[in-house]
Design an enzyme around this catalytic site. Structure first.
Site, PDB file in Angstrom:
ATOM      1  N   THR A   1       0.888  -1.162   0.175  1.00 46.86           N
ATOM      2  CA  THR A   1      -0.046  -0.148   0.179  1.00 46.86           C
ATOM      3  C   THR A   1       1.026   1.303  -0.086  1.00 46.86           C
ATOM      4  OG1 THR A   1      -1.525  -1.043   1.350  1.00 46.86           O
ATOM      5  CG2 THR A   1      -2.093   1.093   1.227  1.00 46.86           C
TER       6      THR A   1
ATOM      7  N   SER B   1       6.254   3.624   8.732  1.00 40.84           N
ATOM      8  CA  SER B   1       5.023   4.305   9.247  1.00 40.84           C
ATOM      9  C   SER B   1       4.560   3.966  10.765  1.00 40.84           C
ATOM     10  CB  SER B   1       3.778   4.057   8.138  1.00 40.84           C
ATOM     11  OG  SER B   1       2.954   4.861   8.516  1.00 40.84           O
ATOM     12  N   HIS B   2       3.489   3.384  10.556  1.00 41.13           N
ATOM     13  CA  HIS B   2       2.743   3.143  11.836  1.00 41.13           C
ATOM     14  C   HIS B   2       3.458   1.742  12.656  1.00 41.13           C
ATOM     15  CE1 HIS B   2       0.583   1.641   8.936  1.00 41.13           C
ATOM     16  NE2 HIS B   2       0.224   0.433   9.648  1.00 41.13           N
TER      17      HIS B   2
ATOM     18  N   LYS C   1       9.774   4.366   0.939  1.00 39.51           N
ATOM     19  CA  LYS C   1       8.933   4.671   0.145  1.00 39.51           C
ATOM     20  C   LYS C   1       9.429   5.530  -0.973  1.00 39.51           C
ATOM     21  CE  LYS C   1       6.336   6.699   3.571  1.00 39.51           C
ATOM     22  NZ  LYS C   1       4.943   7.214   4.147  1.00 39.51           N
TER      23      LYS C   1
ATOM     24  N   ASP D   1       1.434   9.480  13.841  1.00 37.75           N
ATOM     25  CA  ASP D   1       2.266   8.171  13.666  1.00 37.75           C
ATOM     26  C   ASP D   1       3.619   8.170  13.316  1.00 37.75           C
ATOM     27  OD1 ASP D   1       1.995   8.843  11.152  1.00 37.75           O
ATOM     28  OD2 ASP D   1       1.835   6.854  10.229  1.00 37.75           O
TER      29      ASP D   1
ATOM     30  N   ASP E   1       5.699   8.262  10.824  1.00 34.03           N
ATOM     31  CA  ASP E   1       6.329   9.204   9.993  1.00 34.03           C
ATOM     32  C   ASP E   1       5.493  10.391   9.685  1.00 34.03           C
ATOM     33  OD1 ASP E   1       4.299   7.895   8.692  1.00 34.03           O
ATOM     34  OD2 ASP E   1       4.830   8.025   6.757  1.00 34.03           O
TER      35      ASP E   1
ATOM     36  N   ASP F   1       2.020  11.204   9.130  1.00 35.49           N
ATOM     37  CA  ASP F   1       1.291  11.594   8.092  1.00 35.49           C
ATOM     38  C   ASP F   1      -0.101  11.257   8.809  1.00 35.49           C
ATOM     39  OD1 ASP F   1       1.611   8.904   7.959  1.00 35.49           O
ATOM     40  OD2 ASP F   1       1.833   8.640   5.763  1.00 35.49           O
ATOM     41  N   ARG F   2      -0.012  10.455   9.800  1.00 40.08           N
ATOM     42  CA  ARG F   2      -1.817  10.128  10.363  1.00 40.08           C
ATOM     43  C   ARG F   2      -1.859  11.243  11.655  1.00 40.08           C
ATOM     44  NH1 ARG F   2      -2.608   3.734  10.524  1.00 40.08           N
ATOM     45  NH2 ARG F   2      -1.905   3.339   8.337  1.00 40.08           N
TER      46      ARG F   2
ATOM     47  N   THR G   1      -7.898   2.382  -1.162  1.00 38.52           N
ATOM     48  CA  THR G   1      -7.153   2.629  -0.009  1.00 38.52           C
ATOM     49  C   THR G   1      -5.863   2.851  -0.422  1.00 38.52           C
ATOM     50  OG1 THR G   1      -8.497   1.103   1.405  1.00 38.52           O
ATOM     51  CG2 THR G   1      -6.154   1.531   1.864  1.00 38.52           C
TER      52      THR G   1
ATOM     53  N   GLU H   1      -8.986   9.156   4.994  1.00 39.29           N
ATOM     54  CA  GLU H   1      -9.137   8.131   4.721  1.00 39.29           C
ATOM     55  C   GLU H   1      -9.521   7.753   6.185  1.00 39.29           C
ATOM     56  OE1 GLU H   1      -6.213   5.037   2.375  1.00 39.29           O
ATOM     57  OE2 GLU H   1      -4.932   6.530   3.420  1.00 39.29           O
ATOM     58  N   GLU H   2     -10.103   6.335   6.405  1.00 43.20           N
ATOM     59  CA  GLU H   2     -10.506   6.405   7.711  1.00 43.20           C
ATOM     60  C   GLU H   2      -9.600   5.711   8.712  1.00 43.20           C
ATOM     61  OE1 GLU H   2      -9.649   2.822   8.435  1.00 43.20           O
ATOM     62  OE2 GLU H   2      -9.142   2.836   6.208  1.00 43.20           O
TER      63      GLU H   2
ATOM     64  N   LYS I   1      -0.855  12.459   3.055  1.00 42.37           N
ATOM     65  CA  LYS I   1      -1.576  12.912   4.362  1.00 42.37           C
ATOM     66  C   LYS I   1      -0.698  13.435   5.380  1.00 42.37           C
ATOM     67  CE  LYS I   1      -1.563   8.075   6.148  1.00 42.37           C
ATOM     68  NZ  LYS I   1      -1.313   7.184   4.883  1.00 42.37           N
TER      69      LYS I   1
ATOM     70  N   ARG J   1      -8.976  -6.724   7.595  1.00 39.62           N
ATOM     71  CA  ARG J   1      -9.886  -5.351   7.885  1.00 39.62           C
ATOM     72  C   ARG J   1     -11.322  -5.471   7.590  1.00 39.62           C
ATOM     73  NH1 ARG J   1      -5.315  -2.761   9.585  1.00 39.62           N
ATOM     74  NH2 ARG J   1      -3.716  -2.243   8.023  1.00 39.62           N
TER      75      ARG J   1
HETATM   76  C1  VG1 Z   1      -2.952   1.040   5.632  1.00 41.05           C
HETATM   77  C2  VG1 Z   1      -4.344   1.928   5.839  1.00 41.05           C
HETATM   78  C3  VG1 Z   1      -4.302   2.756   4.565  1.00 41.05           C
HETATM   79  C4  VG1 Z   1      -3.109   3.958   4.598  1.00 41.05           C
HETATM   80  C5  VG1 Z   1      -1.982   2.926   4.315  1.00 41.05           C
HETATM   81  C6  VG1 Z   1      -0.610   3.882   4.844  1.00 41.05           C
HETATM   82  O1  VG1 Z   1      -3.121   0.356   4.640  1.00 41.05           O
HETATM   83  O2  VG1 Z   1      -5.194   0.959   5.796  1.00 41.05           O
HETATM   84  O3  VG1 Z   1      -5.481   3.766   4.608  1.00 41.05           O
HETATM   85  O4  VG1 Z   1      -2.959   4.561   3.361  1.00 41.05           O
HETATM   86  O5  VG1 Z   1      -1.687   1.856   5.814  1.00 41.05           O
HETATM   87  O6  VG1 Z   1      -0.666   4.565   5.663  1.00 41.05           O
HETATM   88  P1  VG1 Z   1      -3.378  -1.396   4.661  1.00 41.05           P
HETATM   89  O7  VG1 Z   1      -3.150  -1.822   3.122  1.00 41.05           O
HETATM   90  O8  VG1 Z   1      -2.622  -1.966   5.808  1.00 41.05           O
HETATM   91  O9  VG1 Z   1      -5.044  -1.069   4.995  1.00 41.05           O
HETATM   92  V1  VG1 Z   1       0.946   4.936   6.509  1.00 41.05           V
HETATM   93  O10 VG1 Z   1       0.522   5.992   7.715  1.00 41.05           O
HETATM   94  O11 VG1 Z   1       1.724   3.574   6.318  1.00 41.05           O
HETATM   95  O12 VG1 Z   1       1.766   5.786   5.034  1.00 41.05           O
HETATM   96 CO    CO Z   2       2.170   7.026   8.311  1.00 41.36          CO
END
Ligand code: VG1
Ligand code: CO
Length: 553
Positions: free
Chosen positions: A28, A123-124, A136, A287, A289, A291-292, A354, A373-374, A386, A506
């Site tokens: 993603t 990221s998270h 990335k 989070d 990085d 962005d959240r 997504t 996004e949710e 984001k 999910r």
């Molecule tokens: C998750 C979220 C998605 C988001 C992605 C990257 O992806 O659901 O909405 O864009 O993380 O976020 P997935 O495929 O695990 O559902 V981040 O903060 O990693 O850049």
């Molecule tokens: Co992130």
């Protein structure tokens, strides 16, 4: 400022790869794997080589480079700098200590007309030697590389035989300065400053500052990740919040052992602080990085889908958006709360798969101004990612303008637009085989479900979501199983593209109650029949052996 002169001719050499790697398909958002995997010989180098032979404009181009400070960040920067020099880049812009949030990187690309960025983050996901690492690749518009680009990078990894690199001692990144590696210039800048200037051009800082000095106590949790230095400068230095407002504000390689994911499970300390209703009026977290974002008020959690709807409905309070919004977009599993607001404002609302990359074309062509996004992601046309702190400032601006509390904003919003009860249930670290079987099994049943009773209503439509990009006409298929009901409720199932252990399932649940309807309080209660029915239809408990989701949002 430091500077150094490069040795006249640093040695450039090639390293042979025994066999090409076969598992470097970006998900993603980028290539995300365990640190252990990234430590296998030449693993990072292989992906970077594939990127540098694929990314347009490398010869003579400028690239932005930095990361969220997690374990492996500085080592990766050293390797990537030397590989970039071997590939003929003209200039690399990197940052003090290699600290650069994802939205700040997006801004630097755009400001410097760079060909893109390499952002080092998972990221998270957790960090440290036993955690995850990630790479990335962003493009010249500042946004995540489109699938067409990441597919080409992946194809390149499958046939690579060698990589190119230059021998050069590691640069010191502990202060700003200019260096040379061979003929390539390396500019080490303060990764925070440009981003702060951008925020000052969007929001009315004086209004926020006077509001938070009037008995409106805020707490921000950086979760020991990248936003600490940004948040301290914004909230404590510029907006005048008391010292200590920013918690866990020093980026640590292992995020202090915590999971830098701003939700009720992983940012529990902050959630407890706000939900217990003591003297704090506003809480937020970002989070790994940056962005959240998670937004909390006193005894009040703001669901991210609602947050996007609230920002859209109140954008007029922010100087940069006071002239109106061109349109909005949300990812498919995000609730339709923003759709109702868009309709009311008479602007378009798009539904994308997504992943932030799908907003890029709509933002570039000015069809949308805000999107979200949710999964705790909200952003606007100011960058192409984001942006966590931007969302926090946006909320503070709304509260400052309306002079009210978070829960009052939410109550007013629901009484005007109705409420979308919403929840996401994540089942983490399931065996990949079980998860894929479960998914395929449900997918095969979808056509036969039309008309069947489900969750207190009837199923009106089912599909595996596919997206037609209105700008470049590309089609992206297989983006999630959708079950839509006659009463407007929805249940969606997806497999995550960012997890690194087994598979993550999910389940997204949504039910709309119009303004004049009865407003129950607890979303889990409001959604209970949908939860029961999807469990028996998709056989989640029986197939996974999990009695409850790992994370409920
Ligand atoms: C998750 C979220 C998605 C988001 C992605 C990257 O992806 O659901 O909405 O864009 O993380 O976020 P997935 O495929 O695990 O559902 V981040 O903060 O990693 O850049
Ligand atoms: Co992130």
């Amino acid at each position: 400022m430091q500077s150094s002169v490069s040795p006249s001719q640093p040695r450039k050499y090639k390293v042979q790869l025994d066999v090409p790697f076969s598992d470097q398909k970006p998900g993603t958002s980028g290539l995300r794997k365990s640190v252990k995997q990234f430590q296998s010989p030449n693993y990072l180098e292989s992906f970077i080589e594939a990127t540098l032979v694929t990314l347009p404009g490398v010869q003579g181009g400028t690239l932005v480079l930095g990361g969220d400070g997690r374990y492996g960040n500085l080592h990766a920067i050293d390797v990537i700098l030397r590989m970039c020099a071997a590939h003929g880049l003209k200039k690399i812009i990197t940052t003090v200590d290699g600290i650069l949030s994802t939205p700040a990187a997006s801004h630097l690309i755009r400001k410097n007309n760079a060909i893109g960025a390499i952002i080092l983050s998972a990221s998270h996901n957790s960090g440290g030697p036993d955690g995850d690492f990630g790479v990335k690749i962003n493009g010249p518009n500042g946004g995540p590389g489109l699938e067409s680009l990441t597919n080409r990078i992946y194809d390149a990894t499958k046939t690579l035989k060698e990589f190119n690199i230059i021998e050069f001692p590691p640069l010191s990144l502990n202060s700003i300065g200019n260096f040379g590696i061979g003929s390539m210039e390396v500019q080490v800048i303060d990764g925070v400053e440009d981003y702060i200037n951008l925020m000052q051009n969007i929001f009315d800082f004086d209004q926020i500052s006077s509001f938070i000095s009037s008995d409106f106590l805020i707490a921000f949790d950086a979760l020991n990740a990248v936003t600490g230095p940004y948040a301290k400068r914004l909230f404590e230095d510029l907006l005048g919040a008391p010292a200590g407002t920013v918690r866990n504000g020093i980026p640590l390689e292992d995020f202090g052992g915590c999971h830098p994911d701003p939700n009720l499970t992983y940012a529990k300390d902050l959630a407890d602080l706000l939900l217990s209703g003591n003297h704090y009026s506003f809480g937020a977290a970002c989070d790994g990085d940056g962005d959240r974002n998670m937004i909390l008020g006193r005894k009040c959690f703001v669901n991210p889908s609602d947050s996007l709807a609230v920002l859209t409905a109140n954008a007029n309070y922010v100087p940069a958006y006071s002239a109106g919004l061109s349109g909005v977009a949300r990812s498919m599993p995000t609730s339709a709360a923003v759709d109702v607001v868009a309709k009311n404002l008479g602007i378009s609302c798009y539904e994308t798969p997504t992943g932030w990359k799908f907003f890029g074309n709509l933002l570039d062509s000015d069809q949308i101004t805000l999107c979200g996004e949710e999964s705790f992601g909200t952003g606007s046309s100011h960058v192409r990612e984001k942006d966590g702190l931007w969302a926090v400032l946006f909320w503070l601006q709304i509260l400052a303008a309306k002079k009210c509390s978070v829960s009052e904003v939410m109550a007013n919003h629901w009484s005007r637009f109705g409420r979308h009860y919403y929840s996401r249930h994540d089942y983490e670290a399931i065996s990949s085989e079980i998860a894929h079987d479960l998914y395929r099994n449900l997918e095969s049943k979808l056509p036969s479900l039309i008309g069947r009773s489900f969750g207190g209503s009837n199923i009106s439509h089912t599909d595996n979501f596919s997206y037609h990009d209105p700008v470049d006409n590309s089609i992206t298929e297989g983006q999630g199983l959708r079950i839509l009901l006659n009463d407007g409720s929805r249940v969606i199932l997806r497999l995550s593209g960012t997890g690194t252990k087994g598979a993550t399932l999910r389940v997204y649940l949504e039910r709309y109650v119009a303004p004049n309807g009865v407003l129950q309080q607890d979303p889990q209660k409001a959604l209970s029949d949908l939860i029961t029915d999807i469990d028996s239809l998709a056989q989640i408990t029986s197939r996974t052996g999990m009695k409850a989701p790992t994370v409920i949002t």
